[in-house]
Design a protein around this motif. Structure first.
Motif, short mmCIF file in Angstrom:
data_model
loop_
_atom_site.label_atom_id
_atom_site.label_comp_id
_atom_site.label_asym_id
_atom_site.label_seq_id
_atom_site.Cartn_x
_atom_site.Cartn_y
_atom_site.Cartn_z
N LYS A 60 0.85 -1.19 0.00
CA LYS A 60 0.00 0.00 0.00
C LYS A 60 0.89 1.24 0.00
O LYS A 60 1.92 1.24 0.69
CB LYS A 60 -0.90 0.03 1.22
N PRO A 61 0.51 2.31 -0.71
CA PRO A 61 -0.65 2.42 -1.62
C PRO A 61 -0.36 1.70 -2.93
O PRO A 61 0.79 1.45 -3.27
CB PRO A 61 -0.77 3.92 -1.83
N PHE A 62 -1.41 1.38 -3.66
CA PHE A 62 -1.25 0.64 -4.90
C PHE A 62 -2.23 1.18 -5.94
O PHE A 62 -3.20 1.87 -5.63
CB PHE A 62 -1.49 -0.86 -4.70
N ASP A 63 -1.97 0.85 -7.19
CA ASP A 63 -2.84 1.22 -8.29
C ASP A 63 -3.88 0.12 -8.49
O ASP A 63 -3.54 -1.07 -8.51
CB ASP A 63 -2.00 1.41 -9.56
N THR A 64 -5.15 0.50 -8.64
CA THR A 64 -6.19 -0.52 -8.76
C THR A 64 -6.03 -1.35 -10.03
O THR A 64 -6.42 -2.53 -10.06
CB THR A 64 -7.59 0.12 -8.73
N ALA A 65 -5.46 -0.76 -11.08
CA ALA A 65 -5.24 -1.54 -12.31
C ALA A 65 -4.25 -2.66 -12.04
O ALA A 65 -4.41 -3.79 -12.54
CB ALA A 65 -4.73 -0.63 -13.43
N GLU A 66 -3.21 -2.38 -11.23
CA GLU A 66 -2.26 -3.44 -10.89
C GLU A 66 -2.91 -4.48 -9.99
O GLU A 66 -2.67 -5.69 -10.15
CB GLU A 66 -1.04 -2.85 -10.18
#
Length: 224
Positions: free
Chosen positions: A101-107
């Motif tokens: 975290k934080p992360f990209d939702t696409a990933e």
């Protein structure tokens, strides 16, 4: 496909659930480790998205008990713990992947698709059955090269039937994969989705298996 989300941060959990649903996944969400483990003991999930810093039971302990019980469901860990030792511990106790975290939702969605594909023993990211082709990454489907205009539920139904190709699925099992724990589902919801899909394909592609449910492709004892 049905995913269990175990995350105690309400804002983050809502965002993850929304992203997964937009990816045509059914999502059940609990907010502590003990509830997550209890839900998993009921079975029926294709993947778990699991935070580590959870109330009542830490995510590491959830994984330990899950694997000790012989449950091989894929586990994607989400955590703000960035130390290599924390990542190593999570993977060593039985997690399949780790996303900080934080992360990209696409990933996040790409990792979810990869884990589900891997657990099914598939190398190809697309699903194919004769002239029927489905791409989970783009949420698109083609029949004999022609694009199919599918709703999210219809896409999810087609995906689960293609994953189980040739094997019948009961209506209640299909409903759990489409809706999860959603209580506001009409009793004939699955039949309605099947009817709509049949109109967009050809007769006999989705078959009724008497006394069992529905199947895609050849199955013993089925009828159009």
């Amino acid at each position: 496909m049905r995913i269990l989300l175990v995350e105690d941060d309400l804002s983050l959990g809502e965002g993850i659930r929304t992203a997964l649903r937009r990816g045509a996944f059914a999502v059940d969400w609990v907010q502590d480790g003990a509830s997550g483990l209890l839900a998993l003991r009921g079975g029926g999930f294709d993947l778990v998205v699991l935070d580590l810093g959870l109330p009542r039971m830490d995510g590491i302990e959830v994984i330990r008990q899950l694997r000790a019980a012989g449950d091989a469901v894929p586990v994607l860990v989400l955590s703000a713990r960035e130390r290599p030792a924390d990542r190593t511990l999570g993977l060593d106790v039985g997690a399949d992947d780790y996303l900080g975290k934080p992360f990209d939702t696409a990933e996040l969605l790409a990792r979810v698709r990869a884990l589900i594909r891997r657990s099914a023993g598939r190398a190809n990211p697309t699903l194919e059955s004769g002239p029927l082709r489905l791409d989970p990454a783009t949420l698109t489907a083609r029949w004999k090269g022609r694009p199919l205009d599918l709703t999210r539920r219809e896409f999810a139904l087609l995906r689960v039937l293609m994953e189980q190709r040739g094997r019948p699925m009961a209506r209640d099992a299909i409903q759990r994969h489409l809706y999860g724990w959603d209580a506001d589902v009409a009793s004939n919801a699955v039949d309605v989705h099947v009817h709509q899909l049949r109109r967009k394909l050809e007769p006999g592609i989705i078959r009724t298996v008497r006394g069992l449910g529905y199947a895609l492709g050849d199955a013993v004892g089925d009828a159009p």
